[in-house]
Write an enzyme that holds these catalytic residues in place. Structure first.
Site, short mmCIF file in Angstrom:
data_model
loop_
_atom_site.label_atom_id
_atom_site.label_comp_id
_atom_site.label_asym_id
_atom_site.label_seq_id
_atom_site.Cartn_x
_atom_site.Cartn_y
_atom_site.Cartn_z
N ALA A 72 -31.87 81.85 72.80
CA ALA A 72 -32.91 81.46 73.76
C ALA A 72 -33.08 79.94 73.77
CB ALA A 72 -34.23 82.14 73.41
N HIS A 114 -15.23 89.64 75.15
CA HIS A 114 -14.75 88.48 75.90
C HIS A 114 -13.28 88.61 76.30
CE1 HIS A 114 -18.49 86.89 74.70
NE2 HIS A 114 -18.13 86.32 73.58
#
Length: 487
Positions: free
Chosen positions: A18, A237
């Site tokens: 965050a 990924h």
């Protein structure tokens, strides 16, 4: 396009992701006028603090993680006014009720929930939202990886969220899909006539995907050990990148069409066995060495005990369909590599017959390669053969690079944080760059076959010195086929 959510609810708001990515991305979107009117960010974490204390923390994060030219005191002051903080712990009904009070009257304008928490908290958090009356047809939920640790646990996580949200309300985040260069793969393939006719087993010899990290555990001890490079990087990924390279052309650029084709490619991955993992995969774990001129310790030393978790993995994968039959996809990723780099290398097949070799002399003819660098620089480089200038009667050929630096080509435009694109798409309800449930499960099915093969073959990680590209067996993996890693 549906109306953008007017409220963004972030769980895990005091965490590292965050601070580093999500709040700087939201600030940039506000600065560029891309957030809806009357936008509200409701931040939530387990820590007790008031709005002003949390706003101070966010401002400190902006100073730390934004480039100095991006920080504008006036924009930062406005940003503070649209943030509020509400402590919430999973399972605490009173705290969820207080959270609902902060959002009261805003649900009709849409709510986007972002879970930057451990996966074990996904379902309990979603249930708390449901019990507090915060789930409506206009509520969307985004989840950070990992979605489980294998196919079975992935299904549990997806079932828990799927019981409360429709699939089109669920946004599974893989931040690599927000990178400009990954999105450019779609433009490169389907926006240029010259590539797609050769994008198959007729024109391509093999594909390499490399994701190298110079860091070690870096404070991720509790998460990383027992997870390892295969689950941490390949399952999400790297297989997402592979699916974009390998997918068939979608009918149109919309979430359903794009993800339908990606999942077909993922389901075509050939599962591994206890026999094939020995020849088609390499596990490694870094030992003491030097990276960037700095002496570093080994994985076991950082961990404080011996471990069988791999910090490096190399795989030779095959996609069993008409387009890719016989074309190997070489994947490698690891920690404590010599350089931080993520790239894709497409090796085209050689010219069928060279007219340039004479009198037993070699022609110097090399196969064309296409390199797509994702980080740290972003570029697309195509090598072609060209005549060396001179008056010699015999034509001498040399490789020449056609180099497109995306940074230089779009010098007037700021390079975006991947999360800016993903948050904007979440607010708008566009799921094209998010991962669908069947994609996640197809990825885990392939990964599980490798993990099961390793267990059955009792395959332990081979040591490699920090600062190297993995164990020597990773070099042998590709050189047995007459190819070499692109370093």
């Amino acid at each position: 396009m549906t109306e953008s959510s007017a409220t963004f609810l972030l769980f895990g708001a005091t965490g590292d992701l965050a601070r580093r990515m999500i709040f700087p991305s939201l600030y940039n979107l506000l600065s560029d006028g891309l957030l809806p009117d009357d936008f509200l960010i409701v931040a939530s974490g387990r820590s007790e603090m008031d709005d002003d204390a949390f706003r101070d923390d966010v401002d400190a994060a902006l100073h730390q993680f934004l480039s100095p030219d991006r920080y504008d005191p006036q924009v930062a002051a406005t940003f503070r006014t649209i943030i509020c903080y509400q402590p919430v712990e999973a399972g605490n009904a009173a705290q969820f009720a207080a959270l609902a009070d902060r959002i009261d009257g805003r649900l009709e304008r849409g709510l986007s929930v972002y879970l930057s928490t451990p996966p074990s908290l996904f379902a309990p958090t979603a249930q708390g939202l449901a019990d507090a009356g915060l789930i409506t047809p206009k509520t969307r939920i985004a989840m950070e990886k990992p979605i489980g640790k294998d196919l079975a646990s992935s299904k549990q996580v997806n079932d828990g969220i799927g019981a409360l949200f429709a699939e089109d309300q669920i946004f599974r985040v893989d931040h690599y899909l927000g990178k400009e260069t990954v999105q450019n793969l779609l433009a490169l393939r389907f926006g240029n006539l010259m590539f797609e006719p050769l994008w198959n087993a007729t024109g391509i010899d093999h594909v390499q995907i490399t994701v190298g990290e110079t860091v070690g555990l870096e404070g991720r001890v509790s998460y990383y050990d027992g997870v390892g490079a295969l689950r941490d990087m390949v399952q999400n990924h790297m297989l997402q990148i592979l699916s974009i390279i390998a997918m068939e052309p979608p009918a149109r650029m919309d979430p359903t069409s794009v993800r339908d084709e990606k999942v077909k490619a993922l389901r075509s991955l050939r599962p591994m066995t206890a026999e094939t993992v020995k020849t088609h995969s390499v596990r490694g774990q870094y030992t003491p060495g030097a990276v960037g001129g700095q002496i570093v310790t080994g994985y076991a030393d950082e961990l404080g005990q011996p471990s069988t978790t791999e910090t490096f993995v190399a795989i030779k994968a095959h996609i069993d369909n008409w387009r890719w039959q016989g074309v190997p996809f070489y994947l490698r990723t690891g920690k404590r590599m010599p350089a931080r780099q993520s790239e894709i290398m497409i090796q085209f097949k050689p010219v069928r017959h060279s007219i340039f070799g004479r009198d037993g002399h070699g022609s110097g003819l090399e196969s064309n390669t296409l390199v797509i660098r994702l980080q740290p620089e972003e570029y697309i480089r195509l090598t072609i053969m060209s005549k060396r200038p001179g008056l010699e009667r015999q034509v001498h050929l040399e490789e020449v690079a056609l180099d497109v630096s995306l940074t230089a080509a779009f010098a007037g435009q700021r390079r975006r944080i991947a999360y800016e694109r993903l948050i904007l798409d979440l607010l708008a309800g566009d799921a094209t760059l998010f991962v669908r449930r069947d994609e996640v499960e197809a990825q885990w099915a392939f990964i599980d076959s490798i993990i099961d093969g390793w267990k059955e073959a009792n395959m332990k990680p081979a040591p490699y010195s920090s600062g190297n590209w993995g164990p020597s067996s990773a070099i042998a993996l590709i050189e047995r086929d007459g190819a070499s890693w692109h370093d």
